[in-house]
Design a protein around this motif. Sequence first.
Motif, PDB file in Angstrom:
ATOM      1  N   ARG A  27      57.432  57.295  52.022  1.00 38.68           N
ATOM      2  CA  ARG A  27      58.097  57.928  50.547  1.00 38.68           C
ATOM      3  C   ARG A  27      59.066  57.654  50.605  1.00 38.68           C
ATOM      4  NH1 ARG A  27      58.701  62.045  48.609  1.00 38.68           N
ATOM      5  NH2 ARG A  27      58.146  63.529  49.660  1.00 38.68           N
ATOM      6  N   ASP A  31      62.432  55.818  48.142  1.00 35.08           N
ATOM      7  CA  ASP A  31      62.953  56.701  47.487  1.00 35.08           C
ATOM      8  C   ASP A  31      62.494  57.074  46.030  1.00 35.08           C
ATOM      9  OD1 ASP A  31      65.499  58.009  45.663  1.00 35.08           O
ATOM     10  OD2 ASP A  31      66.285  57.213  44.727  1.00 35.08           O
ATOM     11  N   LEU A  32      61.102  57.876  46.689  1.00 30.40           N
ATOM     12  CA  LEU A  32      60.148  57.478  45.304  1.00 30.40           C
ATOM     13  C   LEU A  32      59.662  59.571  45.421  1.00 30.40           C
ATOM     14  CD1 LEU A  32      57.529  55.008  45.688  1.00 30.40           C
ATOM     15  CD2 LEU A  32      59.443  55.397  44.015  1.00 30.40           C
ATOM     16  N   THR A  33      59.671  60.251  44.420  1.00 36.21           N
ATOM     17  CA  THR A  33      59.095  61.205  44.514  1.00 36.21           C
ATOM     18  C   THR A  33      57.426  61.159  44.445  1.00 36.21           C
ATOM     19  OG1 THR A  33      57.848  61.660  41.445  1.00 36.21           O
ATOM     20  CG2 THR A  33      60.486  61.869  42.597  1.00 36.21           C
ATOM     21  N   GLN A  36      55.482  59.714  41.799  1.00 37.13           N
ATOM     22  CA  GLN A  36      55.395  57.960  41.692  1.00 37.13           C
ATOM     23  C   GLN A  36      55.126  57.241  43.187  1.00 37.13           C
ATOM     24  OE1 GLN A  36      60.086  58.614  41.952  1.00 37.13           O
ATOM     25  NE2 GLN A  36      60.336  57.991  39.520  1.00 37.13           N
ATOM     26  N   PHE A  37      55.637  57.776  44.069  1.00 38.15           N
ATOM     27  CA  PHE A  37      54.568  57.193  45.344  1.00 38.15           C
ATOM     28  C   PHE A  37      52.901  56.945  44.642  1.00 38.15           C
ATOM     29  CE2 PHE A  37      52.949  57.215  49.754  1.00 38.15           C
ATOM     30  CZ  PHE A  37      53.576  56.180  49.942  1.00 38.15           C
ATOM     31  N   LYS A  40      52.129  54.654  42.307  1.00 42.28           N
ATOM     32  CA  LYS A  40      52.246  53.377  42.928  1.00 42.28           C
ATOM     33  C   LYS A  40      51.050  52.972  43.955  1.00 42.28           C
ATOM     34  CE  LYS A  40      55.533  50.592  45.485  1.00 42.28           C
ATOM     35  NZ  LYS A  40      56.007  49.690  44.530  1.00 42.28           N
ATOM     36  N   THR A  69      52.959  48.985  49.086  1.00 39.99           N
ATOM     37  CA  THR A  69      54.712  49.068  49.982  1.00 39.99           C
ATOM     38  C   THR A  69      54.748  48.072  51.131  1.00 39.99           C
ATOM     39  OG1 THR A  69      53.822  50.372  51.163  1.00 39.99           O
ATOM     40  CG2 THR A  69      54.020  51.810  49.543  1.00 39.99           C
TER      41      THR A  69
END
Length: 124
Positions: A27, A31-33, A36-37, A40, A69
Amino acid sequence: MLTRKTKKRGETTPEQLQIGARIRELREILDLTQDQFAEKIGVSRGAVGNWEIGWGAKLENLQRIVMETDCSFDWLATGKGVPYPAHGIDYAISQLPPEDRDDLILDIKAMVKRRQEKYKAKSS
């Protein structure tokens, strides 16, 4: 080996903790919070938080993460390898259309031959 069942709530295995750490590392690489992850992957932020502390990261969850991912399943599940393996030159060449691939191979052979002649001349 990763199993489909987890222990009672409150108990985590070292393997689960390591998988959780790799999920968090992935994660952060992306570069995701957590929010956000989660979006996704298609799960709740709470699910991501639980996975990162070693809870509920079942085989299906790992497969979903890999699908969304494009990271390495081996790395995510076992820690072997790297999250995003670099493809070598063979892979890059294999992705070209056949006619370009054949031309490129001829060019590479010619370059190698010139290089060999250059080093042969230097050593003489």
